[in-house]
Design an enzyme around this catalytic site. Sequence first.
Site, PDB file in Angstrom:
ATOM      1  N   GLU A   1       0.815  -1.203   0.000  1.00 37.25           N
ATOM      2  CA  GLU A   1       0.000   0.000   0.000  1.00 37.25           C
ATOM      3  C   GLU A   1       0.858   1.266   0.000  1.00 37.25           C
ATOM      4  O   GLU A   1       1.964   1.291   0.535  1.00 37.25           O
ATOM      5  CB  GLU A   1      -0.918  -0.011   1.225  1.00 37.25           C
ATOM      6  CG  GLU A   1      -1.938  -1.128   1.101  1.00 37.25           C
ATOM      7  CD  GLU A   1      -2.841  -1.251   2.318  1.00 37.25           C
ATOM      8  OE1 GLU A   1      -4.013  -1.563   2.124  1.00 37.25           O
ATOM      9  OE2 GLU A   1      -2.381  -1.024   3.439  1.00 37.25           O
TER      10      GLU A   1
ATOM     11  N   CYS B   1       3.422   8.264   1.609  1.00 40.29           N
ATOM     12  CA  CYS B   1       3.945   7.230   2.501  1.00 40.29           C
ATOM     13  C   CYS B   1       4.139   5.960   1.663  1.00 40.29           C
ATOM     14  O   CYS B   1       3.184   5.419   1.109  1.00 40.29           O
ATOM     15  CB  CYS B   1       2.934   7.023   3.624  1.00 40.29           C
ATOM     16  SG  CYS B   1       3.417   5.746   4.771  1.00 40.29           S
TER      17      CYS B   1
ATOM     18  N   CYS C   1       6.834  -7.676   6.677  1.00 37.48           N
ATOM     19  CA  CYS C   1       8.001  -7.189   7.411  1.00 37.48           C
ATOM     20  C   CYS C   1       8.449  -8.278   8.371  1.00 37.48           C
ATOM     21  O   CYS C   1       7.629  -8.938   9.006  1.00 37.48           O
ATOM     22  CB  CYS C   1       7.654  -5.913   8.186  1.00 37.48           C
ATOM     23  SG  CYS C   1       9.072  -5.230   9.089  1.00 37.48           S
TER      24      CYS C   1
ATOM     25  N   CYS D   1       6.878  -6.202  14.922  1.00 45.25           N
ATOM     26  CA  CYS D   1       6.488  -5.402  16.093  1.00 45.25           C
ATOM     27  C   CYS D   1       5.065  -5.794  16.517  1.00 45.25           C
ATOM     28  O   CYS D   1       4.201  -6.051  15.685  1.00 45.25           O
ATOM     29  CB  CYS D   1       6.560  -3.913  15.766  1.00 45.25           C
ATOM     30  SG  CYS D   1       8.225  -3.423  15.280  1.00 45.25           S
TER      31      CYS D   1
ATOM     32  N   CYS E   1       1.896  -3.740  15.154  1.00 45.34           N
ATOM     33  CA  CYS E   1       1.880  -3.360  13.739  1.00 45.34           C
ATOM     34  C   CYS E   1       1.242  -4.463  12.908  1.00 45.34           C
ATOM     35  O   CYS E   1       1.656  -5.621  12.977  1.00 45.34           O
ATOM     36  CB  CYS E   1       3.306  -3.102  13.272  1.00 45.34           C
ATOM     37  SG  CYS E   1       3.438  -2.847  11.489  1.00 45.34           S
TER      38      CYS E   1
ATOM     39  N   CYS F   1      -1.451   4.907  10.077  1.00 40.06           N
ATOM     40  CA  CYS F   1      -0.214   4.196  10.394  1.00 40.06           C
ATOM     41  C   CYS F   1      -0.518   2.829  10.975  1.00 40.06           C
ATOM     42  O   CYS F   1      -1.356   2.718  11.863  1.00 40.06           O
ATOM     43  CB  CYS F   1       0.574   4.906  11.482  1.00 40.06           C
ATOM     44  SG  CYS F   1       0.997   6.551  11.133  1.00 40.06           S
TER      45      CYS F   1
END
Length: 387
Positions: A94, A107, A114, A118, A121, A345
């Site tokens: 995205e 962004c 990933c 985390c 996230c 975010c």
Amino acid sequence: MTTPLDNLLDLDQSALKAYCERVGEKSFRATQLFRWIHHRGVGNFDDMTDLARSLRAKLAGVAEVRPLSTITDKTSADGTRKWLFDVGQGNAVETVYIPEDDRATLCISSQAGCAVGCRFCSTGHQGFSRNLTTGEIIAQLWHAEHQMRAKLGLGANERAISNVVMMGMGEPLQNYAQLVPALRMMLDDHGYGLSRRRVTVSTSGVVPMIDRLREDCPVALAVSLHAPDDALRDQLVPINRKYPIDELLSACERYLDAAPRDFITMEYCMLDGVNDTPAQARQLVSLVKNRLPVKFNLIPFNPFPESGLKRSSNARVQAFGEVLLEAGLVTTIRKTRGDDIDAACGQLAGEVQDRTDAQRRMTRAIPIVAAAPSAANKPVVPQPPKQ
Ligand code: SAH
Ligand code: SF4
């Protein structure tokens, strides 16, 4: 089998020069070609009218400007626009365009998924599939810039996007080799002409790569801190076990010598009852005060179902920010944008085929107890719901 065409979006200007020489063209042609592609947003060689017909024909036989294919394109009530791009094999990434009064920020994602994992996230929860290529990273800017330019009715010399943040999906410094040429294209006057101050790499803290970035392409740096001590950060941002806070802050100190700004941005995602007490704010102050010039950016947590975590109340975020401000640390609270299209975010989830099994590892994470600033009030990181 046909040989795939070379994707010219993979090449920064110096690589494009070398490419032109390889196909028997003078290297100055590369600047013209680069300007057509990035400055003017033209992807079809036939439309590059001041290039010799013979060169256009030659290029068409060996190369292409390969766009990303769009799966969805949504615009929020607040003007935020989010594209979901297909990057093959069931993976999607995205890109989010965020207009403000005095700027427009894009962004950008650097990886499909990933590997850092985390806790708060949603990209991290998906696990890791693969690094994006340079071409796939810059294609996000190429696409967004030229679409927004058309939408806003801007001329060829006007820019729709004034800032780039590498804050989409992925850890940019774990895709370093592909990232740096893309950053160079963003900065190139014949490309997007962005100043170093307006391109930000956000990292969870890959210390050796912070040092490499300082040497190779020092742009603005944001660090995802999220905790005032190693015990809690180890749990929230697992890469901390490899590069603990003290090493991370030292890398930031070294980075400042080359940085285009005289501070490092510290991102801090506010998690209810986990990292948001006034005592933890005071701990943060003592961590950085008299050591590193920083600006804190407090990000209210954007919940997603599997996290098992909650957003801190506004009052708690305010109180936390006040402790930092009173200690003389510049602090801002990030406004949530594009909530209605899941563009905020940490909500960027695309669809990723996890090749590392990180998702399963995450959901059976061992219970974790955060080190508390005071023994009386030990915050516990809640576990994600059982699947
Ligand atoms: N991997 C890089 C850049 C991408 S994440 C990094 O971690 O810095 C961009 C920012 O969004 C980071 O500060 C990250 O911590 C934050 N973030 C991730 N998930 C979030 C969530 N659910 N709510 C709010 N912020 C989040
Ligand atoms: Fe990766 Fe950044 Fe998400 Fe952590 S916050 S999992 S480093 S994308």
